[in-house]
Each structure stands twice: as structure tokens, then as C-alpha cells.
Design an enzyme around this catalytic site. Structure first.
Site, mmCIF file in Angstrom:
data_model
loop_
_atom_site.group_PDB
_atom_site.id
_atom_site.type_symbol
_atom_site.label_atom_id
_atom_site.label_comp_id
_atom_site.label_asym_id
_atom_site.label_seq_id
_atom_site.Cartn_x
_atom_site.Cartn_y
_atom_site.Cartn_z
ATOM 1 N N SER A 187 -0.972 -33.385 1.798
ATOM 2 C CA SER A 187 0.605 -32.930 1.285
ATOM 3 C C SER A 187 1.750 -33.335 2.353
ATOM 4 O O SER A 187 1.466 -34.553 2.513
ATOM 5 C CB SER A 187 1.012 -32.065 1.279
ATOM 6 O OG SER A 187 1.964 -31.978 -0.457
ATOM 7 N N ASN A 188 2.803 -33.660 1.648
ATOM 8 C CA ASN A 188 3.877 -34.008 3.217
ATOM 9 C C ASN A 188 5.308 -32.760 2.642
ATOM 10 O O ASN A 188 4.537 -31.977 2.671
ATOM 11 C CB ASN A 188 4.775 -35.149 2.672
ATOM 12 C CG ASN A 188 4.849 -35.314 1.095
ATOM 13 O OD1 ASN A 188 6.219 -34.627 0.681
ATOM 14 N ND2 ASN A 188 4.522 -36.363 0.077
ATOM 15 N N ARG A 189 5.860 -32.923 3.775
ATOM 16 C CA ARG A 189 6.780 -32.137 4.546
ATOM 17 C C ARG A 189 7.835 -31.974 3.507
ATOM 18 O O ARG A 189 9.191 -31.026 3.211
ATOM 19 C CB ARG A 189 7.252 -32.450 5.523
ATOM 20 C CG ARG A 189 6.401 -32.674 6.674
ATOM 21 C CD ARG A 189 6.485 -32.533 7.761
ATOM 22 N NE ARG A 189 8.825 -31.669 8.314
ATOM 23 C CZ ARG A 189 9.136 -32.267 8.484
ATOM 24 N NH1 ARG A 189 9.310 -33.732 9.488
ATOM 25 N NH2 ARG A 189 10.330 -31.994 8.913
ATOM 26 N N ALA A 200 8.641 -37.716 -2.624
ATOM 27 C CA ALA A 200 8.099 -37.640 -2.210
ATOM 28 C C ALA A 200 6.195 -37.560 -2.837
ATOM 29 O O ALA A 200 5.607 -36.872 -2.545
ATOM 30 C CB ALA A 200 7.751 -36.808 -0.685
#
Ligand code: PMT
Length: 208
Positions: free
Chosen positions: A21-23, A88
């Protein structure tokens, strides 16, 4: 107007307990949904996995993966006049998701990835008279990448943030963004709360 917003990350499973995933926390996209609702618009918010309350008056659709987000956008798009893509979206996903937890001794340290579809590019043929707004998350001066994404994704506006700038980008309450328009105009905003950035964006959209 009917406004569709995507927010947060997507989560791409490796097995039942692991993912990539991402932040993204969803704060920026939720602020856009809230500002649009406060301005009197009818808002649908497609949210990746985040732990934020739904802004008052907003209809929320929860998704996990990029493919689920794409399907939700395709379902909601016909009813919207403005689409703001603040999510995102993970650009890659594991080629397979193991049905049970992968044991350390069967893993060889290689995770095969396949590209996810680009949601904005996929729905571009359905744009018609709708306004499409993207965000560009960059690590450094964003002009070149933001203008490329504006053009390649066929957007009416892109909101660029350098996510390495203190107080900007992922997980913080503030953002410092520059708005890029297809005619070459640009507007750099000062460091503002994400709610104020969202209010400025909605004002701008109303005059597009
Ligand atoms: O959620 P927060 O913690 O508040 O953080 C806010 C933010 C940094 C996530 C937000 O401000 C932001 O920049 N969102 C866009 C992040 C991003 O994916 O940027 P990108 O430059 O990789 O993508 C460009 C555009 O294409 C975006 O509008 C994105 O939603 C869209 N996209 C990207 C990949 C993909 N597969 N499909 C898409 O539609």
C-alpha cells in the site's frame, strides 16, 4: 452539482495477512468531499481503507483494492458532473493473492507484481462534459510531472503537491499545493489546512 471524490490509499493483498500500500490517510480527499458538501454539492466519496469519519451529508462507498476502486468509479461516474481523484491508487498489485498465510520457508524473497489500471485513463472515454481533477504526488519540484499527468490523463485541473515539503502531502493536517490548468496557467497556494486547500479547489471548480 454532483461531485465524485476518491480518497485514501488502495491496499493490494499478498495473502490474508499481508499487503502492499502507501502512506495516504485519506485526509486530503475527505477534506475535498467535506468542502464540496459544505458548498451545497451532492457528494459521493469512494474511500480506500482509512480510519476517518464520513463528513456530514456525504455518501460513502468503501473499497480496498485498486480494481475495486475502478469498479466503484465506473458505477458512480454516470451520475456525477465533477470527479476529483485524490486517492493514492497503488500502481502495482501482487500477481496472485495466496489463499492462506505464506510461510517463511516457502517464500523466495521475490514478489511478482502486475500493473493496476490507471483509473483516470480508463474512464477518460466516458468524460463527456464532466470535469476531471487529478492530484499529483511528487517528490521534488512538481511542474514537469504535473503538466505531463494533466495532459496524459486529459484533466481540467491538477493539484500538485511535493510530498517531501514539510507540512505537505501524506498524513499531515496541512498541504502546500500548486494548481495547474490546461491553458498553462498555474496558481501556487501557501501552506494551508487541507480543509482550506479543499475550499480553494471547490471555488476554483465552480468557475471552471
Ligand atoms: O491522504 P493524505 O494522507 O491526506 O495524503 C494526501 C495525498 C498526498 C495522497 C494527496 O494530496 C495526493 O497527492 N493524491 C494523489 C496521489 C497519487 O496517487 O498521485 P499520482 O501522481 O501517483 O497520480 C496522479 C493522478 O492519477 C491522481 O489523481 C491519482 O488519483 C490518479 N491515479 C493514479 C494511479 C492509478 N492507477 N489510477 C489513477 O487514477
Amino acid at each position: 452539482m454532483n461531485v465524485l471524490v476518491t480518497a485514501g490509499p488502495t491496499r493490494e493483498p499478498i495473502d490474508p495477512v499481508r499487503f502492499i500500500s502507501n502512506r495516504s490517510t485519506g485526509k486530503m480527499g475527505f477534506a475535498v468531499a467535506q468542502a464540496a458538501a459544505e458548498a451545497g454539492h451532492s457528494v459521493t466519496l469512494i474511500a480506500g481503507p482509512v480510519s476517518l469519519p464520513t463528513p456530514p451529508g456525504v455518501r460513502r462507498v468503501d473499497v480496498t483494492t485498486a480494481l475495486e476502486m475502478l469498479a466503484a468509479v465506473e458505477r458512480e461516474l454516470p451520475a456525477c458532473e465533477i470527479y476529483v481523484s485524490a486517492a493514492a491508487v497503488a500502481d502495482w498489485r501482487p500477481e496472485t493473492c495466496a489463499p492462506t498465510k505464506l510461510k517463511k520457508n516457502v517464500m523466495d524473497g521475490v514478489l511478482r507484481l502486475v500493473p493496476n489500471p490507471d483509473i483516470l485513463k480508463t474512464i477518460r472515454p466516458l468524460k463527456g462534459a464532466r470535469r476531471f481533477v487529478g492530484f499529483a504526488a511528487e517528490t521534488g519540484e512538481p511542474t514537469a510531472e504535473a503538466t505531463r499527468k494533466l495532459r496524459e490523463k486529459g484533466l481540467d485541473l491538477i493539484v500538485a503537491n511535493d510530498v517531501t515539503t514539510p507540512g505537505a502531502g501524506f498524513a499531515v493536517e496541512t498541504n502546500r499545493v500548486t494548481l495547474f490548468f490546461p491553458d498553462g496557467r498555474r496558481e501556487a497556494l501557501p501552506l494551508l489546512s487541507k480543509h482550506e486547500v479543499a475550499q480553494r479547489l471547490i471555488e476554483c471548480l465552480q468557475s471552471l
